[in-house]
Design a protein around this motif. Sequence first.
Motif, short mmCIF file in Angstrom:
data_model
loop_
_atom_site.label_atom_id
_atom_site.label_comp_id
_atom_site.label_asym_id
_atom_site.label_seq_id
_atom_site.Cartn_x
_atom_site.Cartn_y
_atom_site.Cartn_z
N CYS A 98 0.85 -1.19 0.00
CA CYS A 98 0.00 0.00 0.00
C CYS A 98 0.89 1.25 0.00
CB CYS A 98 -0.90 0.00 1.24
SG CYS A 98 -2.02 -1.41 1.31
N ASP A 151 2.28 4.97 1.31
CA ASP A 151 2.81 5.33 2.63
C ASP A 151 1.73 5.70 3.64
OD1 ASP A 151 5.38 4.81 1.87
OD2 ASP A 151 5.86 6.89 1.38
N ASN A 152 0.69 6.39 3.22
CA ASN A 152 -0.34 6.85 4.15
C ASN A 152 -1.55 5.92 4.18
OD1 ASN A 152 1.06 9.12 5.02
ND2 ASN A 152 0.45 10.25 3.17
N ALA A 153 -1.30 4.63 3.99
CA ALA A 153 -2.39 3.65 4.00
C ALA A 153 -1.93 2.40 4.75
CB ALA A 153 -2.79 3.29 2.58
N TYR A 154 -2.90 1.65 5.20
CA TYR A 154 -2.57 0.38 5.86
C TYR A 154 -3.16 -0.77 5.04
CZ TYR A 154 -7.29 0.39 7.91
OH TYR A 154 -8.65 0.41 8.10
N TYR A 214 -4.85 -4.53 4.56
CA TYR A 214 -5.74 -5.49 5.18
C TYR A 214 -5.79 -6.73 4.27
CZ TYR A 214 -9.91 -7.68 7.08
OH TYR A 214 -10.79 -8.58 7.62
N CYS A 237 -6.23 -1.90 0.61
CA CYS A 237 -5.50 -0.81 1.25
C CYS A 237 -6.50 0.26 1.69
CB CYS A 237 -4.49 -0.19 0.27
SG CYS A 237 -3.17 -1.33 -0.20
N CYS A 259 -6.89 4.14 3.63
CA CYS A 259 -6.15 5.34 4.04
C CYS A 259 -6.13 5.44 5.56
CB CYS A 259 -6.82 6.60 3.46
SG CYS A 259 -6.70 6.68 1.66
N ASN A 260 -4.98 5.87 6.05
CA ASN A 260 -4.88 6.15 7.48
C ASN A 260 -5.74 7.38 7.81
OD1 ASN A 260 -3.03 4.07 7.91
ND2 ASN A 260 -1.29 5.40 7.39
N GLU A 261 -6.18 7.47 9.06
CA GLU A 261 -6.97 8.63 9.45
C GLU A 261 -6.08 9.88 9.45
OE1 GLU A 261 -9.35 8.33 12.97
OE2 GLU A 261 -9.87 6.24 12.50
#
Length: 152
Positions: A132, A134-137, A139, A147, A149-151
């Motif tokens: 994913c 950089d700003n995603a995690y 699953y 993927c 997005c991070n909060e």
Amino acid sequence: NILCGPLGECVYYADLGQSYLCVCEDGYTNDWLNAECDDIDECEDDICHYYANCTNTEGSYYCTCVEGTEGNGQFCEVTNPCLYDDENDCDDNADCASTNDGGFTCSCSEGFEGTGTVCTDTDECLAASDVCQDNAYCYNTYGSNDCFCNEG
């Protein structure tokens, strides 16, 4: 042969009290008592091989081997085992490839790993850190991943 029709022969049977009966040609039947002869549907009796289709014709039938098999219809040899689940042992999550010698190979589908006869889910999130952005995690899902997005 007026009573028996064109496909039967009127035969005298002294043993049956001096009766005449209609005897049908091969592939035809009747109720034996002055009835016209009707076609027998031989295909109703599963007369062809397991891997063959039966086609009834007037007074007869023929068998044709299905795709991925060859033979005379009474016997059909599987030439492409990948078309039939009971002819190969590939995992449900594997791709089957026929070989020129009538055999097959199994390889796990994308998102799965193993021998081809046994395939398990690949956890793409553990296998690579750059799945994913950089700003995603990541699953893991069955056979793939998502993927989010991070909060913030």
